[in-house]
Motif scaffolding. Structure first.
Motif, PDB file in Angstrom:
ATOM      1  N   ASP A  87     -26.631 -60.478  55.314  1.00  0.00           N
ATOM      2  CA  ASP A  87     -26.145 -60.052  53.808  1.00  0.00           C
ATOM      3  C   ASP A  87     -24.618 -59.651  53.955  1.00  0.00           C
ATOM      4  O   ASP A  87     -23.670 -60.150  52.919  1.00  0.00           O
ATOM      5  CB  ASP A  87     -26.831 -58.743  53.237  1.00  0.00           C
ATOM      6  N   ILE A  88     -24.024 -59.203  55.208  1.00  0.00           N
ATOM      7  CA  ILE A  88     -22.688 -58.393  55.105  1.00  0.00           C
ATOM      8  C   ILE A  88     -21.968 -59.796  55.439  1.00  0.00           C
ATOM      9  O   ILE A  88     -20.636 -59.906  54.926  1.00  0.00           O
ATOM     10  CB  ILE A  88     -22.495 -57.598  56.437  1.00  0.00           C
ATOM     11  N   TYR A 116     -22.366 -62.866  53.707  1.00  0.00           N
ATOM     12  CA  TYR A 116     -22.108 -63.300  52.585  1.00  0.00           C
ATOM     13  C   TYR A 116     -21.195 -62.636  51.762  1.00  0.00           C
ATOM     14  O   TYR A 116     -20.352 -63.147  50.905  1.00  0.00           O
ATOM     15  CB  TYR A 116     -23.425 -63.509  51.819  1.00  0.00           C
ATOM     16  N   LEU A 117     -20.995 -61.327  51.956  1.00  0.00           N
ATOM     17  CA  LEU A 117     -20.284 -60.374  51.274  1.00  0.00           C
ATOM     18  C   LEU A 117     -18.636 -60.548  52.078  1.00  0.00           C
ATOM     19  O   LEU A 117     -17.726 -60.767  51.196  1.00  0.00           O
ATOM     20  CB  LEU A 117     -20.611 -58.818  51.627  1.00  0.00           C
TER      21      LEU A 117
END
Length: 74
Positions: A2-3, A5-6
């Protein structure tokens, strides 16, 4: 994951902001004069001061007259 993508989202948005700022300033003409800033250091600063002094003769006279008035009142 997820990080990742962030970070991609942040980097793409930051690049888009820089692109928009560049386009805005390019349209305003910020980058048109490439030559004169590079050679400005080669000019004598005395020539610039002389041009400034010749343009302000009236204001220099006014300052001189005001100083005389202030000296008399003291």
């Amino acid at each position: 994951m997820d990080i990742l993508y962030l970070m991609i989202l942040c980097s793409v948005s930051l690049a888009a902001v820089f692109l928009v700022v560049f386009i805005v300033y390019a349209r305003k003409g910020q980058f048109e004069d490439d030559e004169s800033p590079a050679v400005r250091i080669l000019f004598d600063s005395d020539e610039i001061k002389e041009k400034e002094d010749t343009g302000n003769k009236e204001s220099d006279n006014e300052k001189g007259e005001n100083n005389k008035i202030e000296e008399k009142s003291e």
